[in-house]
Design a protein around this motif. Structure first.
Motif, PDB file in Angstrom:
ATOM      1  N   ASP A 145      48.926 -12.214   0.484  1.00 50.15           N
ATOM      2  CA  ASP A 145      47.917 -11.255   0.938  1.00 50.15           C
ATOM      3  C   ASP A 145      48.504 -10.191   1.861  1.00 50.15           C
ATOM      4  O   ASP A 145      47.994  -9.068   1.920  1.00 50.15           O
ATOM      5  CB  ASP A 145      46.768 -11.976   1.647  1.00 50.15           C
ATOM      6  N   GLY A 146      49.559 -10.537   2.599  1.00 47.58           N
ATOM      7  CA  GLY A 146      50.210  -9.533   3.436  1.00 47.58           C
ATOM      8  C   GLY A 146      50.796  -8.417   2.587  1.00 47.58           C
ATOM      9  O   GLY A 146      50.613  -7.223   2.873  1.00 47.58           O
ATOM     10  N   VAL A 147      51.498  -8.799   1.515  1.00 47.45           N
ATOM     11  CA  VAL A 147      52.055  -7.805   0.594  1.00 47.45           C
ATOM     12  C   VAL A 147      50.932  -7.056  -0.120  1.00 47.45           C
ATOM     13  O   VAL A 147      50.963  -5.821  -0.240  1.00 47.45           O
ATOM     14  CB  VAL A 147      52.989  -8.486  -0.431  1.00 47.45           C
ATOM     15  N   ALA A 148      49.915  -7.784  -0.568  1.00 47.49           N
ATOM     16  CA  ALA A 148      48.797  -7.159  -1.289  1.00 47.49           C
ATOM     17  C   ALA A 148      48.035  -6.184  -0.387  1.00 47.49           C
ATOM     18  O   ALA A 148      47.567  -5.133  -0.859  1.00 47.49           O
ATOM     19  CB  ALA A 148      47.855  -8.231  -1.834  1.00 47.49           C
ATOM     20  N   ALA A 149      47.912  -6.502   0.907  1.00 49.80           N
ATOM     21  CA  ALA A 149      47.217  -5.599   1.827  1.00 49.80           C
ATOM     22  C   ALA A 149      47.980  -4.291   1.981  1.00 49.80           C
ATOM     23  O   ALA A 149      47.378  -3.210   2.024  1.00 49.80           O
ATOM     24  CB  ALA A 149      47.043  -6.274   3.185  1.00 49.80           C
ATOM     25  N   MET A 150      49.299  -4.360   2.060  1.00 44.88           N
ATOM     26  CA  MET A 150      50.113  -3.142   2.134  1.00 44.88           C
ATOM     27  C   MET A 150      49.963  -2.334   0.849  1.00 44.88           C
ATOM     28  O   MET A 150      49.759  -1.116   0.882  1.00 44.88           O
ATOM     29  CB  MET A 150      51.581  -3.511   2.374  1.00 44.88           C
ATOM     30  N   GLN A 151      50.054  -3.024  -0.275  1.00 48.08           N
ATOM     31  CA  GLN A 151      49.901  -2.346  -1.566  1.00 48.08           C
ATOM     32  C   GLN A 151      48.500  -1.739  -1.711  1.00 48.08           C
ATOM     33  O   GLN A 151      48.338  -0.654  -2.282  1.00 48.08           O
ATOM     34  CB  GLN A 151      50.169  -3.331  -2.703  1.00 48.08           C
ATOM     35  N   ALA A 152      47.491  -2.433  -1.182  1.00 50.54           N
ATOM     36  CA  ALA A 152      46.111  -1.932  -1.282  1.00 50.54           C
ATOM     37  C   ALA A 152      45.940  -0.647  -0.488  1.00 50.54           C
ATOM     38  O   ALA A 152      45.246   0.285  -0.932  1.00 50.54           O
ATOM     39  CB  ALA A 152      45.131  -2.994  -0.790  1.00 50.54           C
ATOM     40  N   CYS A 153      46.550  -0.586   0.692  1.00 45.82           N
ATOM     41  CA  CYS A 153      46.494   0.650   1.479  1.00 45.82           C
ATOM     42  C   CYS A 153      47.144   1.788   0.699  1.00 45.82           C
ATOM     43  O   CYS A 153      46.582   2.884   0.585  1.00 45.82           O
ATOM     44  CB  CYS A 153      47.195   0.461   2.826  1.00 45.82           C
ATOM     45  N   ALA A 154      48.335   1.514   0.162  1.00 52.92           N
ATOM     46  CA  ALA A 154      49.022   2.538  -0.626  1.00 52.92           C
ATOM     47  C   ALA A 154      48.180   2.962  -1.826  1.00 52.92           C
ATOM     48  O   ALA A 154      48.163   4.142  -2.209  1.00 52.92           O
ATOM     49  CB  ALA A 154      50.376   2.002  -1.096  1.00 52.92           C
ATOM     50  N   ARG A 155      47.453   2.026  -2.394  1.00 58.26           N
ATOM     51  CA  ARG A 155      46.667   2.300  -3.602  1.00 58.26           C
ATOM     52  C   ARG A 155      45.572   3.326  -3.347  1.00 58.26           C
ATOM     53  O   ARG A 155      45.253   4.149  -4.216  1.00 58.26           O
ATOM     54  CB  ARG A 155      46.065   0.995  -4.129  1.00 58.26           C
ATOM     55  N   ILE A 156      44.966   3.283  -2.155  1.00 57.95           N
ATOM     56  CA  ILE A 156      43.850   4.201  -1.859  1.00 57.95           C
ATOM     57  C   ILE A 156      44.289   5.365  -0.981  1.00 57.95           C
ATOM     58  O   ILE A 156      43.456   6.153  -0.525  1.00 57.95           O
ATOM     59  CB  ILE A 156      42.674   3.452  -1.203  1.00 57.95           C
ATOM     60  N   GLY A 157      45.608   5.484  -0.741  1.00 55.31           N
ATOM     61  CA  GLY A 157      46.107   6.613   0.039  1.00 55.31           C
ATOM     62  C   GLY A 157      45.969   6.443   1.535  1.00 55.31           C
ATOM     63  O   GLY A 157      46.167   7.398   2.297  1.00 55.31           O
TER      64      GLY A 157
END
Length: 656
Positions: A145-157
């Protein structure tokens, strides 16, 4: 170093033949290409390695140097490049992350699963009103989830700023305030070495300190499920955030210069610097260095042991390996729990082929292995390894040789990588299928990086002569700014001493007179490198002096340490008579605990020395070179005639 003293380790024929960069001629050809057509070289690689929504037509914009821009009219999304395109090319069922928890439990996530989880978190964040350009602070344990949270931020700008889970409430508060974050993503607890650390309560404490009015929501991942306090209207469980959310989320396409993340690093003044990185240029170098330095192949199992709270975890966990469709290990725990064989057991169990860790870890594990055969690497099957890496600080030749022999079985190349939070990725490093290795040297610049050694005026010095490490040309993954402080950016990295033309790394270096290989000789400013973590002396001094009932003045220097590379040594003037014996030990413990609370355990001074004053010139300047000699246990041979109080030196010998 004479020719007889240089011990060269050449790449084996098999390693060279299979490598992405095969042989020194191939390395030199890449360097020559960059020399001939610098912009064309980087443009070619950006088109080959990244997927662009809008192709760029501009490569490098130097109009407002040193605020350089790369690929500025192109648009892309970092999360799309790491996840969607791997699913689209048939890697959806490939394992992206093998997560091993502190207790040994293993969870795997395929690219399809990681994309689905990232999309759900991204949709949840959008539901909280977070949009392109907003900042999100992530204060979480190592996890999928730590990696996914970073990726999620990047996903929405949104721009993420990850704060290492070992930092205190005050340090976290300072970073929340500086970023103006709209949300904090954390966990109820962090589990390391069999112990639980209450992350959520530290977030609560940080917000209660004030200055965090920008935070509208705290998202909490349930790690242990132990009871915690939740503030109604502000706090939300991650499980509730993602419940019912779609597993698809259209990426927000951002311009290449859009800030992907902010990461705070210490400077020589008390306030940490918010290093700002772009999306396009940073992601290019993350992918390229993962491909060439680690020679990543489709069937590799890659393990970078860094925390995602540091830049190494950003580049070589969250972005680089995933951008190439790699399989990687994410590890929650510590190398010595349940015993000092943990790393070797994990390599054996997961058949790790590429292992990237810090000299501090290697040195501590050498000690453990020599004391206990049961945790010696020879007790484990490490035959899956084909490449080793070192990061965070220079690795001393003795540790290099042990690493090579006992972990790599004498067959694995070691890539000793020099780089920084500010550089985004490797700057000087061997390439495993090309570069002959010399223990203790990071060897040669990465192709396209133009590094050199200069004197105080910016003039290049001859090989064999020490000086200041600089980079002559901008590169795609370089720091773009210090968040909210462009003047500090210019002063820190493009000083007037060099006419604003050279990037100042802040390290000293020397090039071998024959080979031109670089060896890093240490920091040139007041920043310490402890276990690969950079901390400003001013930051630690400020923490000591904030113990106002006890401390009148403090000075902090570094000294060499066999385990951590550098150890923190504090010289303290108290507001009371000079303590001795058990009383001095008790006060020293109190001060260590205070620094740990103010900054974090990593910043606790190893040595504390008390004096009625500090050695100062008649103008009031603290003579730090003398303190460094005292910290190292050296005899004072320097000129002390300018000291106002030379007798004070005798007081500072006792260490507590």
């Amino acid at each position: 170093m004479s020719e007889a003293e240089i011990k060269l380790y050449n790449p084996s024929a098999a390693v060279q033949a299979a490598a992405h960069v095969s042989g020194m001629a191939a390395y030199q050809a890449l360097c020559d290409e960059a020399e001939r057509d610098y912009e064309g070289y980087w443009a070619r690689l950006a088109r080959e390695l990244l997927s662009w929504k809008t192709p760029f037509t501009k490569v490098l914009n130097s109009d407002h140097a040193p605020f350089f821009k790369w690929f500025e009219d192109g648009t892309l999304n970092a999360s799309y490049n790491c996840l969607d395109r791997n699913v689209e090319r048939g890697l959806g069922d490939k394992t992206a992350i093998i997560f091993e928890a502190d207790g040994g439990e293993v969870t795997r996530a395929t690219y399809s699963e990681l994309l689905a989880r990232t999309s759900q978190i991204a949709n949840g964040l959008k539901g909280l009103g977070i949009t392109k350009g907003d900042r999100v602070v992530i204060y979480i344990s190592m996890s999928i989830d730590g990696v996914a949270a970073m990726q999620a931020c990047a996903r929405i700008g949104a721009t993420h700023s990850v704060v290492f889970g070992g930092f205190s409430a005050q340090s976290l508060r300072d970073r929340i305030e500086d970023t103006g974050a709209k949300a904090v993503i954390t966990a109820d607890f962090q589990v390391r070495g069999g112990k639980q650390l209450a992350l959520k309560s530290i977030v609560d404490e940080a917000i209660a300190l004030g200055g965090c009015d920008s935070v509208a929501n705290v998202v909490v991942v349930k790690r242990t499920g132990a009871p915690i306090s939740m503030t109604a209207g502000r706090d939300i469980w991650m499980d509730d955030l993602v419940a019912g959310q779609s597993t698809t989320c259209e990426p927000t396409w951002v311009e290449a210069e859009h800030p992907l993340f902010l990461l705070y690093t210490s400077g020589s003044t008390g306030k940490p610097k918010g290093v700002q990185h772009s999306t396009g240029g940073y992601l290019l170098h993350a992918a390229l260095t993962t491909k060439w330095t680690f020679d990543l192949k489709a069937d590799d199992v890659f393990w970078c042991t860094a925390d995602i709270g540091w830049v190494t975890g950003h580049t070589y966990i969250t972005y680089g390996p995933l951008a190439l469709g790699g399989t990687e290990i994410v590890f929650e725990g510590v190398p010595t729990y349940p015993d000092a064989g943990r790393f070797w057991k994990m390599i054996q169990d997961h058949k790790v082929s590429i292992f990237y860790t810090a000299p501090t870890a290697i040195r501590s594990l050498i000690k453990a292995a020599e004391a206990n055969d049961a945790v010696h690497p020879k007790s484990y099957d490490l035959s899956s390894l084909r490449l080793l890496g070192s990061v965070g600080e220079p690795i001393n030749p003795a540790a290099w040789e042990w690493y090579h022999q006992h972990i790599g079985g004498g067959r694995c190349p070691i890539v000793d990588t020099f780089w920084q939070t500010e550089t985004g990725g490797h700057m000087i490093t061997p390439l495993p299928g090309a570069t002959p290795l010399v223990p203790g040297s990071c060897t040669l610049p990465f192709p396209g990086i133009q590094a050199t050694v200069v004197d105080e005026t910016g003039k290049e010095v001859p090989w064999g002569q020490g000086g200041i490490l600089v980079v002559k040309k901008p590169w795609p993954s370089m720091i773009r700014n210090i968040w909210g402080d462009p003047e500090r950016f210019k002063k820190s990295y493009y000083p007037e001493d060099f006419k604003g033309q050279l990037y100042l790394a802040g390290d000293g270096a020397i090039r071998d007179a024959k080979t031109g290989y670089f060896t890093i000789t240490g920091r040139i400013d007041d920043v310490l490198n402890v276990s690969g973590h950079r901390m400003g002396t001013m930051e630690i001094e400020s923490a000591l002096v904030s113990c106002t009932e006890l401390v009148a003045e403090a000075a902090v220097v570094g000294r060499p340490d066999d385990t951590t590379g550098e150890a923190i040594c504090a010289f303290v003037v108290l507001k009371r008579p000079l303590p001795v014996g058990d009383e001095a030990k008790a006060i020293a413990k109190q001060l260590r605990d205070h620094v740990g609370k103010e900054i974090g355990p990593i910043a606790k001074p190893k040595d504390i020395r008390f004096g009625e004053n500090l050695p100062k010139t008649r103008s009031g300047k603290i003579m730090r070179r003398l303190l460094r000699s005292i910290a190292k246990g050296e005899s004072i041979t320097q000129d002390t005639s300018t000291l106002e109080n030379p007798a004070i030196l005798g007081q500072l010998g006792q260490n507590y």
